[in-house]
Design an enzyme around this catalytic site. Structure first.
Site, PDB file in Angstrom:
ATOM      1  N   HIS A 133     -14.624  49.915  46.911  1.00 53.18           N
ATOM      2  CA  HIS A 133     -14.893  48.714  47.982  1.00 53.18           C
ATOM      3  C   HIS A 133     -14.309  48.585  48.873  1.00 53.18           C
ATOM      4  O   HIS A 133     -13.407  49.392  48.654  1.00 53.18           O
ATOM      5  CB  HIS A 133     -14.513  47.610  47.279  1.00 53.18           C
ATOM      6  CG  HIS A 133     -15.601  46.782  47.076  1.00 53.18           C
ATOM      7  ND1 HIS A 133     -14.898  45.127  48.332  1.00 53.18           N
ATOM      8  CD2 HIS A 133     -16.465  45.475  46.650  1.00 53.18           C
ATOM      9  CE1 HIS A 133     -15.531  44.900  48.707  1.00 53.18           C
ATOM     10  NE2 HIS A 133     -16.677  44.527  47.600  1.00 53.18           N
ATOM     11  N   ASP A 210      -8.654  48.971  40.895  1.00 52.56           N
ATOM     12  CA  ASP A 210      -9.274  47.362  41.094  1.00 52.56           C
ATOM     13  C   ASP A 210     -10.239  46.957  39.836  1.00 52.56           C
ATOM     14  O   ASP A 210     -10.903  47.780  39.551  1.00 52.56           O
ATOM     15  CB  ASP A 210     -10.242  47.898  42.348  1.00 52.56           C
ATOM     16  CG  ASP A 210     -11.518  46.437  42.943  1.00 52.56           C
ATOM     17  OD1 ASP A 210     -11.341  45.744  42.185  1.00 52.56           O
ATOM     18  OD2 ASP A 210     -11.719  47.436  43.570  1.00 52.56           O
ATOM     19  N   CYS A 374     -20.638  46.965  50.128  1.00 57.04           N
ATOM     20  CA  CYS A 374     -19.971  46.912  50.907  1.00 57.04           C
ATOM     21  C   CYS A 374     -19.263  47.967  50.324  1.00 57.04           C
ATOM     22  O   CYS A 374     -17.533  47.974  50.138  1.00 57.04           O
ATOM     23  CB  CYS A 374     -18.557  45.809  50.178  1.00 57.04           C
ATOM     24  SG  CYS A 374     -18.959  44.431  51.105  1.00 57.04           S
TER      25      CYS A 374
END
Lengths: 418, 153
Positions: A133, A210, A374
């Site tokens: 991302h 993440d 994104c």
């Protein structure tokens, strides 16, 4: 094995949970009952969490960590209780390892600016994957520019998995940090983060995961992964927006300098010199979003009451069901066929732009995400500029999947591509 | 008066009324969207050489390319999009603003969008870029206006 899985999954009545806790899913959109399949962008908030926020605002509000008075102490206790809940939820070693942030993006920026500035030097290498991302790309680019570090990118296979052989070859003694997504928001891929971490360890590199798309859907154990940092957001796991978590190993957090200055993060301030509070507080400057923090605590209570393993099983059922139906639609291509998938399914029509797909689905009450999510590098990797993504949560059911498929068939009819 | 009207080109307000009338006969959203898509299909295609990054309108989920030139004091727009619905809306905007003088473009709002039930596409927070496109058209008009003023002085 499969039967055993089925019987475990039926121990929770997910349809009852849906109708009892999520009034928003009873809404109509454009004259049709809402089908909410944009959970990867943000999950819906159950009544229990909304009620907790409401009670805090109406009856318990005061600033935290400051007051001598009872209200302030109560607010502080409630706010700090979340740290303990998060610690248990992701199996961290201590509450000192749980830093409150405003979300995953903020968590990654904190590591980039504090850990990165401390550790990165000229020609040191940061390894990212091609499926990251933008939140796990841009902060590293910014810090690389400032420190002279270099970014290396692990390619993604045609199916949408991290190329582990290529990763192995990228690792070297120059590698200072590996930052990889646990579950890809664009492909749905579940990455082997335990293995990725272990390989980085052999070269003495730190690892940031993440976890924004993983924590809402499965049990996450940071000690088992053994990563150095793990980041996630409250609003994707039934909590409020504007709040998130950075897990960091204590040895790192103790060494890392604060990156924002202000109240609450100090030990002693004079105009000559300021000494800082200890972790996690030295990273938490200023008055925090107290209600959101308490809300995350309520969300964790809620999810644990259902059970993350139950949630994972239920989502797998619905996602598998939706996948099999979507595969049957002519003219549709799945974007990513990873070995292991979590709740997101992305796809493209050969002849219809994702934006048109999303618009016509919305007219039918079906909420999905369209665009580049994104994650432009991974779309470019597969030669796409936009995809449509349906992302599921435990409160979605087979009927939602059917409505999606019905909607997609109508999209085809509308644009007459057959 | 009528005689006079029929012998000059429509002004922007008449164009607006014409568009509204065109959509009035259409019933449900399906018919309106299908008409929008058809308008997009009929839009003069933008040559490939113009489909480059510098002509892209920012802030769109779908790609929208817009170019403009000044012809006899009027701004002529050409545009294209890779998404069908957006392309139809783009076609409407081109039809509305193209061939007008800069001042008219600067002061006239595309009110017809709301009247034909497409207002959701003109919300400033919607990421389909129609708002950005209108803004870009007005920027072109402002640039040509100052160019014309420079020439006059």
């Amino acid at each position: 094995m499969k039967e055993a899985v089925q019987s475990i999954a039926t121990t929770v009545d997910f349809n009852r949970i849906r109708s009892r806790d999520f009034p928003i899913l009873e809404r109509e959109v454009n004259g049709k009952p809402l089908v909410y399949l944009d959970n990867a962008a943000s999950s819906q908030m159950p009544r229990q969490v909304a009620d907790r926020l409401d009670r805090y605002h109406r009856m318990e509000h005061a600033n935290v960590h400051r007051g001598i008075h009872t209200l302030s102490q109560e607010a502080t206790d409630a706010y700090e209780a979340t740290r303990e809940k998060v610690k248990t939820f992701i199996n961290a070693g201590s509450t000192d390892e749980i830093i409150y942030t405003t979300g995953t993006t903020d968590s990654i920026n904190l590591v980039a600016n504090s850990f990165g500035r401390l550790k990165f030097g000229k020609d040191d290498e940061i390894i990212l994957s091609q499926m990251e991302h933008h939140a796990n790309i841009v902060p590293w680019q910014m810090i690389a520019e400032q420190t002279g570090a270099v970014i290396k990118v692990i390619p993604v296979t045609d199916r949408g998995d991290i190329d582990m052989q290529a990763y192995k070859e990228l690792l070297s003694d120059k590698t200072k940090l590996v930052a990889v997504v646990h579950v890809s928001n664009a492909l749905g891929t579940v990455n082997p983060v335990r293995e990725i971490t272990e390989m980085a360890r052999q070269h003495g590199a730190a690892v940031l995961i993440d976890g924004a798309q993983a924590v809402p859907h499965q049990t996450v154990d940071v000690q088992e992964i053994d990563c150095d940092f793990y980041a996630f957001s409250a609003h994707k796991m039934c909590g409020p927006t504007g709040f998130g978590i950075l897990y960091g190993k204590k040895e790192h957090l103790d060494a890392m300098p604060p990156y924002r200055g202000g109240g609450d993060m100090i030990d002693k301030v004079t105009f000559e010199k300021t000494t800082y509070n200890i972790a996690p507080f030295k990273f938490e400057a200023g008055t925090p979003p107290i209600a959101a923090g308490i809300g995350l605590g309520a969300a964790i209570d809620y999810l644990q009451e259902i059970g993350m393993d139950q949630i994972a099983l239920r989502e797998q059922q619905v996602v598998d069901y939706a996948l099999s139906k979507i595969r049957d639609i002519n003219g549709i291509r799945l974007f990513g066929e990873p070995e292991k998938r979590a709740s997101a399914i992305a796809f493209v029509f050969d002849q219809i732009h994702a934006h048109d797909v999303g618009t016509i689905l919305d007219k039918q009450g079906v909420a999905v995400r369209t665009g580049h999510h994104c994650a432009q590098p991974i779309l470019e990797r597969f030669g796409e500029s936009a995809t449509t993504r349906a992302s599921f949560s435990f409160y979605n059911n087979e009927e939602d999947a059917d409505r999606l498929v019905e909607g997609l068939n109508y999209v085809k009819e509308f644009f007459q591509t057959d | 008066m009528l005689y006079f009207l029929s012998y000059r080109t429509m002004d922007i307000h008449e164009k607006q009324e014409r568009i509204i009338k065109e959509f009035k006969v259409l019933g449900d959203w399906q018919e309106r969207y299908k008409h929008i898509i058809k308008l997009g299909q009929k839009l003069d295609p933008l040559e490939e050489k113009h489909k480059k990054d510098e002509n892209l309108v920012r802030g769109c989920q779908s790609q929208v390319w817009l170019i403009a030139e000044l012809q006899d004091g009027k701004v002529v727009f050409k545009a294209d999009s890779d998404a069908a619905i957006t392309k139809g809306l783009v076609a409407l905007m081109v039809r509305f603003y193209s061939g007008e003088d800069p001042d008219t473009i600067i002061v006239t709002k595309p009110e017809f969008i709301e009247r034909i039930g497409m207002q959701e596409h003109l919300s400033p927070t919607r990421s389909n870029g129609l708002v950005s496109m209108v803004k870009q058209m007005k920027i072109y008009a402002m640039v040509y206006k100052s160019k014309l003023q420079q020439q006059a002085s």
